[in-house]
Write an enzyme that holds these catalytic residues in place. Structure first.
Site, PDB file in Angstrom:
ATOM      1  N   ASP A   8      32.528  34.959  -3.614  1.00 24.63           N
ATOM      2  CA  ASP A   8      31.621  36.028  -3.214  1.00 24.63           C
ATOM      3  C   ASP A   8      30.999  35.629  -1.870  1.00 24.63           C
ATOM      4  O   ASP A   8      30.950  34.453  -1.518  1.00 24.63           O
ATOM      5  CB  ASP A   8      30.549  36.169  -4.292  1.00 24.63           C
ATOM      6  CG  ASP A   8      29.428  37.083  -3.867  1.00 24.63           C
ATOM      7  OD1 ASP A   8      29.727  38.218  -3.448  1.00 24.63           O
ATOM      8  OD2 ASP A   8      28.267  36.655  -3.946  1.00 24.63           O
ATOM      9  N   ASP A  10      27.730  37.292  -0.082  1.00 21.76           N
ATOM     10  CA  ASP A  10      26.265  37.302   0.005  1.00 21.76           C
ATOM     11  C   ASP A  10      25.638  36.620  -1.211  1.00 21.76           C
ATOM     12  O   ASP A  10      25.867  37.029  -2.351  1.00 21.76           O
ATOM     13  CB  ASP A  10      25.758  38.742   0.132  1.00 21.76           C
ATOM     14  CG  ASP A  10      26.364  39.453   1.347  1.00 21.76           C
ATOM     15  OD1 ASP A  10      26.714  38.768   2.321  1.00 21.76           O
ATOM     16  OD2 ASP A  10      26.490  40.691   1.304  1.00 21.76           O
TER      17      ASP A  10
HETATM   18 MG   LIG Z   1      26.610  37.999  -4.159  1.00 19.09          MG
END
Ligand SMILES: [Mg+2]
Ligand SMILES: [Zn+2]
Length: 191
Positions: A8, A10
């Site tokens: 992932d 962010d």
């Molecule tokens: Mg995230």
């Protein structure tokens, strides 16, 4: 068919600022470069999969997301680390931009981005790992039969507390550095 690590963006690779929309908001964690480089050195393809519904919401566009990824790659390269590919989902069912306002098969926890990467790069999701700071990320792991690791950075500590009745992570760790160690230990024990 290779084992890979799906990361992932962010809250996992960089600080989660909530709909990052300016390049000067991009802040790597202090351990990000070392962690990615450790995965590179182990020969594991590193693939970023990120929901970017800010595109559907009209907050920024594809070009900005792609520019952000070029900048992230440049920062990583300066430390000898590399992301092999980026996939992002620009959609959201409640967006403003018509072309991107729909139910799609790529918004996490849907497996579309992992499936595309697997086809493009010859990866085996069932032997791979997904690392992220929300249950959506762990959900992707479940959807493709990968190992799912929740990190406590970003929204992770919050989400850990909320738990999830249907989904459990294979590991919950403090950050990406701990996730990389967990993965590399697993890889050694599986050789
Ligand atoms: Mg995230
Ligand atoms: Zn999508």
């Amino acid at each position: 068919m290779k084992t890979a690590v799906f990361l992932d963006r962010d809250g996992t690779l960089i600080e989660d600022v909530g709909y990052l929309h300016r390049l000067d908001q991009m802040a790597l964690f202090p351990w990000t470069i070392d962690s990615v480089r450790a995965l590179n050195h182990a020969g594991l393809p590193v693939v970023v999969i990120t929901n970017q519904s800010g595109i559907a919401r009209g907050m920024f566009n594809d070009a900005f997301v792609e520019e952000t990824h070029r900048h992230l790659s440049a920062r990583l390269a300066a430390g000898g680390a590399r992301v092999d590919a980026y996939y992002y989902c620009p959609h959201h069912p409640a967006g403003k931009i018509e072309a991107y306002t729909r139910q799609c098969d790529c918004r996490k926890p849907a497996p579309g981005m992992v499936e595309r990467a697997a086809r493009d790069l010859g990866l085996d999701p069932s032997r791979s790992f997904v690392v992220g700071d929300t249950w959506l990320d762990v959900g992707v792991a479940r959807a493709v039969g990968a190992r799912g690791i929740l990190v406590r950075t970003g929204g992770g500590a919050f989400h850990e507390g909320r738990g999830s009745k249907e989904i459990s992570a294979d590991a919950v760790v403090d950050n990406l550095a701990a996730a990389a160690s967990w993965i590399l230990t697993r890889m050694k024990s599986e050789v």
